[in-house]
Motif scaffolding. Structure first.
Motif, short mmCIF file in Angstrom:
data_model
loop_
_atom_site.label_atom_id
_atom_site.label_comp_id
_atom_site.label_asym_id
_atom_site.label_seq_id
_atom_site.Cartn_x
_atom_site.Cartn_y
_atom_site.Cartn_z
N GLY A 260 -22.88 -74.27 37.34
CA GLY A 260 -23.45 -75.28 38.22
C GLY A 260 -23.40 -76.69 37.67
O GLY A 260 -23.83 -77.63 38.34
N LEU A 261 -22.89 -76.86 36.44
CA LEU A 261 -22.80 -78.18 35.82
C LEU A 261 -21.43 -78.36 35.17
O LEU A 261 -20.95 -77.45 34.48
N SER A 262 -20.82 -79.51 35.37
CA SER A 262 -19.59 -79.87 34.65
C SER A 262 -20.00 -80.78 33.50
O SER A 262 -20.07 -82.00 33.64
N ILE A 265 -20.18 -77.73 28.58
CA ILE A 265 -20.99 -76.67 27.99
C ILE A 265 -20.83 -75.42 28.84
O ILE A 265 -21.10 -75.44 30.05
N LEU A 266 -20.34 -74.35 28.22
CA LEU A 266 -20.26 -73.07 28.91
C LEU A 266 -21.57 -72.33 28.67
O LEU A 266 -21.85 -71.89 27.56
N ASN A 267 -22.35 -72.20 29.71
CA ASN A 267 -23.68 -71.62 29.56
C ASN A 267 -23.61 -70.18 29.05
O ASN A 267 -24.42 -69.76 28.23
N ASP A 268 -22.62 -69.43 29.53
CA ASP A 268 -22.41 -68.06 29.09
C ASP A 268 -20.90 -67.79 29.12
O ASP A 268 -20.34 -67.49 30.16
N PRO A 269 -20.23 -67.90 27.97
CA PRO A 269 -18.77 -67.72 27.94
C PRO A 269 -18.29 -66.37 28.44
O PRO A 269 -17.11 -66.21 28.76
N ARG A 270 -19.18 -65.40 28.53
CA ARG A 270 -18.77 -64.09 29.05
C ARG A 270 -18.38 -64.16 30.52
O ARG A 270 -17.67 -63.28 31.02
N ASP A 271 -18.84 -65.21 31.21
CA ASP A 271 -18.47 -65.39 32.62
C ASP A 271 -17.09 -66.01 32.77
O ASP A 271 -16.57 -66.10 33.90
N CYS A 272 -16.51 -66.47 31.67
CA CYS A 272 -15.23 -67.19 31.71
C CYS A 272 -14.07 -66.21 31.52
O CYS A 272 -14.00 -65.50 30.51
N HIS A 273 -13.18 -66.17 32.49
CA HIS A 273 -12.00 -65.30 32.42
C HIS A 273 -10.76 -66.18 32.58
O HIS A 273 -10.49 -66.70 33.66
N ILE A 274 -10.03 -66.33 31.49
CA ILE A 274 -8.94 -67.30 31.44
C ILE A 274 -7.61 -66.66 31.80
O ILE A 274 -7.26 -65.57 31.31
N ASP A 275 -6.86 -67.35 32.64
CA ASP A 275 -5.49 -66.97 32.98
C ASP A 275 -4.56 -67.78 32.07
O ASP A 275 -4.27 -68.94 32.33
N TYR A 501 -29.39 -73.31 35.57
CA TYR A 501 -29.71 -74.64 36.10
C TYR A 501 -30.29 -74.50 37.49
O TYR A 501 -29.85 -73.67 38.30
N ASP A 502 -31.29 -75.34 37.82
CA ASP A 502 -31.94 -75.23 39.13
C ASP A 502 -31.14 -75.86 40.25
O ASP A 502 -31.50 -75.74 41.42
N GLY A 503 -30.04 -76.54 39.90
CA GLY A 503 -29.15 -77.09 40.91
C GLY A 503 -29.50 -78.48 41.40
O GLY A 503 -28.76 -79.07 42.19
N ALA A 504 -30.63 -79.03 40.95
CA ALA A 504 -31.05 -80.33 41.47
C ALA A 504 -31.56 -81.29 40.40
O ALA A 504 -31.39 -82.50 40.53
N GLY A 505 -32.18 -80.78 39.37
CA GLY A 505 -32.81 -81.64 38.39
C GLY A 505 -31.83 -82.31 37.45
O GLY A 505 -30.61 -82.08 37.50
N LYS A 506 -32.37 -83.15 36.58
CA LYS A 506 -31.54 -83.83 35.59
C LYS A 506 -30.98 -82.82 34.59
O LYS A 506 -31.72 -82.00 34.05
N SER A 507 -29.68 -82.93 34.35
CA SER A 507 -29.03 -81.94 33.49
C SER A 507 -29.41 -82.09 32.03
O SER A 507 -29.16 -81.18 31.23
N ASN A 508 -30.00 -83.22 31.66
CA ASN A 508 -30.40 -83.41 30.26
C ASN A 508 -31.88 -83.14 30.02
O ASN A 508 -32.41 -83.45 28.96
N ASP A 509 -32.54 -82.53 31.01
CA ASP A 509 -33.98 -82.28 30.92
C ASP A 509 -34.26 -80.79 31.02
O ASP A 509 -33.86 -80.13 31.98
N GLU A 510 -34.96 -80.25 30.02
CA GLU A 510 -35.21 -78.81 29.99
C GLU A 510 -36.01 -78.34 31.21
O GLU A 510 -35.94 -77.15 31.57
N LYS A 511 -36.73 -79.23 31.87
CA LYS A 511 -37.51 -78.83 33.04
C LYS A 511 -36.63 -78.44 34.22
O LYS A 511 -37.11 -77.84 35.19
N SER A 512 -35.33 -78.76 34.14
CA SER A 512 -34.41 -78.46 35.24
C SER A 512 -33.77 -77.08 35.10
O SER A 512 -32.86 -76.74 35.86
N PHE A 513 -34.27 -76.28 34.17
CA PHE A 513 -33.64 -74.99 33.90
C PHE A 513 -34.66 -73.86 33.94
O PHE A 513 -35.80 -74.00 33.51
N GLY A 514 -34.19 -72.75 34.49
CA GLY A 514 -35.00 -71.54 34.54
C GLY A 514 -34.31 -70.41 33.81
O GLY A 514 -33.48 -70.63 32.92
#
Length: 518
Positions: A260-262, A265-275, A501-514
């Motif tokens: 949800g953020l560019s 930072i890969l939040n969980d690299p296990r979700d990344c499948h590279i061609d 990421y909550d999809g709306a908050g500031k990406s540099n603020d821990e309050k924007s993450f669950g």
């Protein structure tokens, strides 16, 4: 070695310390510092005693971390048995707690990353683990079983026991609580202590742990064989910085926005499948800045592939992300870092030295000819004294001990997958593992720190709060600090939970993450 102080920080560096723990009690010394010279302990030599005042601290760069505080302490330098050196700091006002700092690399010097904590009353010790060489080799171990065993586990254990005896002689009491904190080799030392000597400490922090030595060395050798196929031309690397730039751009293009953020930072690299077929291959297989040769692609793929020998996994793959930039692949894998001198890469240095001096005791051993046959049989001895791979932590549990493990997702030195695998195996032994051991995975973080993600937290206070107040770390807030300014905060949760990421908050603020997961 060029840029040694920088390299030391990369290999050893515990996360910088900010929120220091508070003194709960103040205990003055029972005897003058100088009287410790006469202390008689079995197989221990007190080499030097010195009372350190704030004036003396300010005159010495070594103590820069505490020079701005009115700190005074008794410095004890000693030797256990033939050559295990240690350095114990005893503050004038003690809080009743004991901290031991882990080592990095092959140790060989007293690497005390916890010195700032003397400001709030902790007695602190570090050891060289029984030999006198720095991070750039293991020739000290050649045909020397005593040094090998000291490095493997005995030096840390014996230093802990001796330090507690000196503390008791100085303050008239043993520590109420004892903690071991380390990253890299120090993380492996923490795990070894928790598995073999669980009553040495009440709490452990094991960061990016080097705990599977021959297996890790074998992976390093495999990668080096692909990146340095000719042992007579070690100055020629297959993977270039241009390759790393292209590779990282390709990975971020496919995977960066999955969370949800560019934000690189890969939040969980296990979700990344590279061609990999989407990577540009060079026409006529001629190397260029904007393409990869077949040899370069094969070398890159070797990093992302597990090492399999005799149909068994020796070591897992490395996760995707942060291939380009300082202290990443350039330092550890490709060898294209400005801070390297004397070895083509840190993978090469650690891998070849480990096999020469800790596995085969053969200084002429040639990495380029190694075929990994009989790996499991031939590394049994080295694994027996180096590896902290026991997955039964029942003795730690009986002692009511606690351990925090953490690992940067984009660590190019030690794969985060290796730590995850160990934790999963330990969970099979005890489904209640979470009640006394927790693992935290740090997105966008390299080896022990650095990278695009937040990497700074006070692990000492976290483990202390868990041990002494039964406050288990449920949500750890990491910070990214640049030039004294906090640029980003984000939470991490105990594995297998994942930050979202909550999809709306500031990406540099821990309050924007669950959190996702149970």
């Amino acid at each position: 070695m060029k840029g040694l102080s920088y390299l030391f920080a990369v290999v050893v560096g515990l996360t910088p310390l900010f929120a220091l723990g508070q003194i709960s009690t103040k205990i003055g010394s029972c005897v003058p510092c100088e009287q410790l010279k006469d202390l008689q302990l079995p197989d221990v030599t007190i080499m030097e005693i010195e009372t350190m005042s704030n004036e003396a601290i300010e005159a010495d760069d070594y103590w820069a971390a505490i020079a701005d505080r009115k700190t005074s302490f008794c410095l004890v330098r000693g030797k256990i048995s033939k050559e295990i050196k240690f350095e114990l700091l005893l503050p004038a006002q003690w809080n009743g707690r004991f901290l031991m700092s882990g080592n990095g690399g092959f140790a060989g010097s007293i690497q005390n990353e916890l010195i700032p904590y003397i400001n709030v009353g902790y007695a602190i010790v570090g050891t060289d683990t029984g030999h006198d060489e720095n991070l750039d080799g293991a020739s000290w171990a050649l045909d020397n079983m005593e040094r090998q065993l000291n490095f493997g586990s005995l030096a840390v254990h014996r230093t802990a026991v001796v330090s507690k005896s000196i503390i008791n002689s100085y303050y008239g009491d043993y520590p109420s609580f004892s903690y071991f904190i380390g990253c890299s080799r120090g993380g492996g030392q923490a795990m070894m202590e928790a598995q073999v000597y669980p009553d040495d400490f009440d709490g452990y922090v094991a960061g990016a742990p080097a705990f599977r030595w021959p297996a890790l060395g074998a992976k390093f050798v495999q990668i080096s064989q692909n990146n340095y196929p000719n042992p007579n031309e070690l100055s020629k690397t297959v993977i270039t910085n241009d390759n790393l730039r292209l590779l990282q751009e390709h990975i971020f293009k496919q995977c960066d926005a999955l969370d949800g953020l560019s934000d690189s930072i890969l939040n969980d690299p296990r979700d990344c499948h590279i061609d990999f077929d989407m990577l540009p291959l060079c026409p006529n297989d001629t190397a260029g800045a904007e393409c990869l040769t077949k040899e370069q692609l094969a070398a890159i793929k070797s990093v992302y592939s597990p090492l399999i020998v005799e149909n068994q996994q020796v070591y897992p793959a490395f996760p995707f992300g942060l291939e380009s930039g300082d202290a990443g692949w350039d330092l550890w894998i490709s060898g294209t870092s400005q801070y390297l001198e004397g070895y083509p890469s840190l993978h090469y240095m650690f891998g070849t030295n480990l096999f020469k001096y800790l596995v085969y005791n053969d200084s002429s051993w040639d990495y380029s000819q190694y075929d990994f046959k009989n790996f499991f049989e031939e590394t049994k001895y080295a694994s027996a004294y180096l590896d902290a791979t026991q997955t039964d932590y029942s003795e730690l549990k009986k002692q009511n001990g606690k351990m925090i493990m953490y690992h940067g997702w984009n660590d190019p030195a030690i794969s985060a997958y290796s730590t995850i695998e160990h934790y999963e195996e330990a969970l099979k032994v005890d489904q209640d593992l979470h009640s006394y051991i927790r693992l935290f995975l740090l997105p966008g973080v390299l080896h022990c720190g650095g990278g695009t993600g937040p990497d700074q937290v006070d692990w000492v206070t976290l483990i202390q709060d868990w041990v002494e107040n039964d406050h288990a770390p449920e949500r750890v807030i990491l910070s990214k600090v640049e030039e004294g300014n906090t640029m980003m905060t984000r939470p991490v949760y105990p594995y297998p939970k994942v930050t979202i990421y909550d999809g709306a908050g500031k990406s540099n603020d821990e309050k924007s993450f669950g959190v996702k997961g149970k």
